[in-house]
Design a protein around this motif. Sequence first.
Motif, PDB file in Angstrom:
ATOM      1  N   THR A  94       0.853  -1.184   0.000  1.00 54.23           N
ATOM      2  CA  THR A  94       0.000   0.000   0.000  1.00 54.23           C
ATOM      3  C   THR A  94       0.889   1.233   0.000  1.00 54.23           C
ATOM      4  N   VAL A  95       0.601   2.162  -0.909  1.00 56.44           N
ATOM      5  CA  VAL A  95       1.305   3.448  -0.942  1.00 56.44           C
ATOM      6  C   VAL A  95       0.273   4.553  -0.829  1.00 56.44           C
ATOM      7  N   ARG A  96       0.483   5.440   0.123  1.00 59.65           N
ATOM      8  CA  ARG A  96      -0.476   6.531   0.329  1.00 59.65           C
ATOM      9  C   ARG A  96       0.156   7.887   0.055  1.00 59.65           C
ATOM     10  N   GLU A 128      -5.022   6.499  -1.186  1.00 54.62           N
ATOM     11  CA  GLU A 128      -4.265   5.290  -1.482  1.00 54.62           C
ATOM     12  C   GLU A 128      -3.984   5.201  -2.973  1.00 54.62           C
ATOM     13  N   SER A 141      -3.351   0.032  -3.277  1.00 49.81           N
ATOM     14  CA  SER A 141      -3.862  -0.568  -2.052  1.00 49.81           C
ATOM     15  C   SER A 141      -3.836  -2.091  -2.103  1.00 49.81           C
ATOM     16  N   TYR A 173       9.449   6.019  -3.714  1.00 55.98           N
ATOM     17  CA  TYR A 173       8.355   6.271  -2.770  1.00 55.98           C
ATOM     18  C   TYR A 173       8.405   5.210  -1.671  1.00 55.98           C
ATOM     19  N   HIS A 186       3.818   1.999   2.612  1.00 58.81           N
ATOM     20  CA  HIS A 186       3.231   2.180   3.945  1.00 58.81           C
ATOM     21  C   HIS A 186       2.800   0.872   4.580  1.00 58.81           C
ATOM     22  N   ALA A 187       2.505  -0.129   3.754  1.00 55.42           N
ATOM     23  CA  ALA A 187       2.149  -1.437   4.303  1.00 55.42           C
ATOM     24  C   ALA A 187       2.549  -2.493   3.302  1.00 55.42           C
ATOM     25  N   SER A 226      11.888  -3.609   0.979  1.00 57.51           N
ATOM     26  CA  SER A 226      11.119  -2.467   1.470  1.00 57.51           C
ATOM     27  C   SER A 226      11.989  -1.662   2.427  1.00 57.51           C
TER      28      SER A 226
END
Lengths: 312, 263
Positions: free
Chosen positions: B20-22, B27, B30, B63, B66-67, B78
Amino acid sequence: MKHLPLPVFSLFVIALPLILSNNYYLMALNIAALNVVIVIGLNLLMGYAGQISLGHAAFFGLGAYLSAILTTTCGFPVWPTIPAAMAITAVVAYLIGIPTLKLEGHYLVMATLGFNVIVYIVMIQLSAVTGGPSGFAGIPRLQIGGFAFDSDLKIYYLFWAVAILVLILSLNLIHSRAGRAMAALSHNEIAARCTGIDTETYKVKIFVISAALASLAGSLYAHYISFISPGSFSIFFSLQAVTMVLVGGMGSVWGSLFGAILLSLLPEVLHSVKEYNVLVYGFILMAVLMFFPRGLFPAGRSFCIAMIRKKT
Amino acid sequence: MISPADPHMDTAVLEAKNITVRFEGLEALSRLSFAISPRRIVSIIGPNGAGKTTLLNAITGVYPIHAGEILFQGKSISGLKPFQIAALGITRSFQQAQLFMNMTVLENVMVGMHSRTTSGFFKGMLRLPSERKEERIISAQSRDILDEFGLISKAADMAGHISILDQRRLEIARAMAARPKILLLDEPAAGLTIREMEAMADLILGLREKGQTIILVEHNMRLVMAISDHLIVLHHGVKIGEGRPEDIQKNRQVIEAYLGKKV
């Protein structure tokens, strides 16, 4: 052809004192040699790391005062003190560079500006160690064995040998792997990172090398003039060094040599116009930056290449 | 090159697990999962804003994620920085060619070898013999690469002075100079004429022939369908389909989301 400018310039430097009768000009040229060392170092930072330092006068001053204090007050020998001062200055630059260069943007300008102001105040206030506003006198002259660098002419050859050595090392550097990495990160940081270049570390390294070169010039200055005072190391000298880089041409090592010599000698030449010399100096700077924004040296070279092509 | 005993021979060389990238609460990607097999051309497709370039930026560490996590050859990458990921073997091109315009064509490729070489400031300044030797080797290797990419005659030109197609080629040459395990291409055909696009397709297919794993983000469906072995379809940051080009063309959800407008 590619390697021609260096020997030609070196021969010119060797021959120049033969036609100069006046010691005063020699002294101006000696200071110019030190400025060349500072400006080449600063240009590696500005032209290749895309960062501006407004604190190079402070690194120059650190070199000068460390040399003065360590030799005169502490009684250390002169020659080992010079690299020691460079090492201490490098550590200081590292401590400033690590937090600021990791951030995106021009935080280094602010950090170095603040640093220069602090160093200047310390030089004035810590008078027990630095001599305060009245300066630090009685710094030992340079000598090797029995040979003393006691004349402007001897100093001339020493300083210009150092300046040309720094020039050669810098030219080598920009044509090496590290130099290409620097050029890459100055042009396009994201692309440089994705090509495997550790841009943060490179920036810090360039900054540290740049500061160490300014320190070297400072030490040599102190041992040459044998008297230093805080006035020489204020923010104005930092600005002057930045101006020399811009006038010579950012990212051009030869341009730095040219810019440093030109702006070091210009005030001497302008003595003839007496009270107007500051005005003329400012006007020349403005004209250069307006009409040759890439700097005089790259502009001159493009012009020469164009002329040669026209003829053939 | 790759021995039969290579544990990654048929297992995924790159694996995304629920990433997930916000961006400021939105999002962009996701809970995205996929696996990339080696020596294939895998294309990421989807409408504008689907998250394709975001995905490339997430894989290359530009980037933060985030998850979830991204595994490269079974190990998580990561949180690594872009230069570390490049050094491990994932290099890329950009939507608009991001060349080093202040350098020659040859020097651009030589920069591409940065992570495979070691000389630092000290060796460079002093021109130590080991540095000279390394320079000679990478200069020769870079010329070979330029030859391969049809750019050798332009080796001494400034990167900004060559055509758009050549700039694209050069950018891929620079990425290949690192000898990557995975090559990421972000819209390599954007802005090219049909003939140039065919040349680009041949180039990409040629790389795959040599065993290169390629992840391709491309808008031009004709190109994508012609050269891809596998497609991953994104829509609003979510994977809505995956499979061979001919299967994707039949997938109703995909057609509605993306191809529907054109077919």
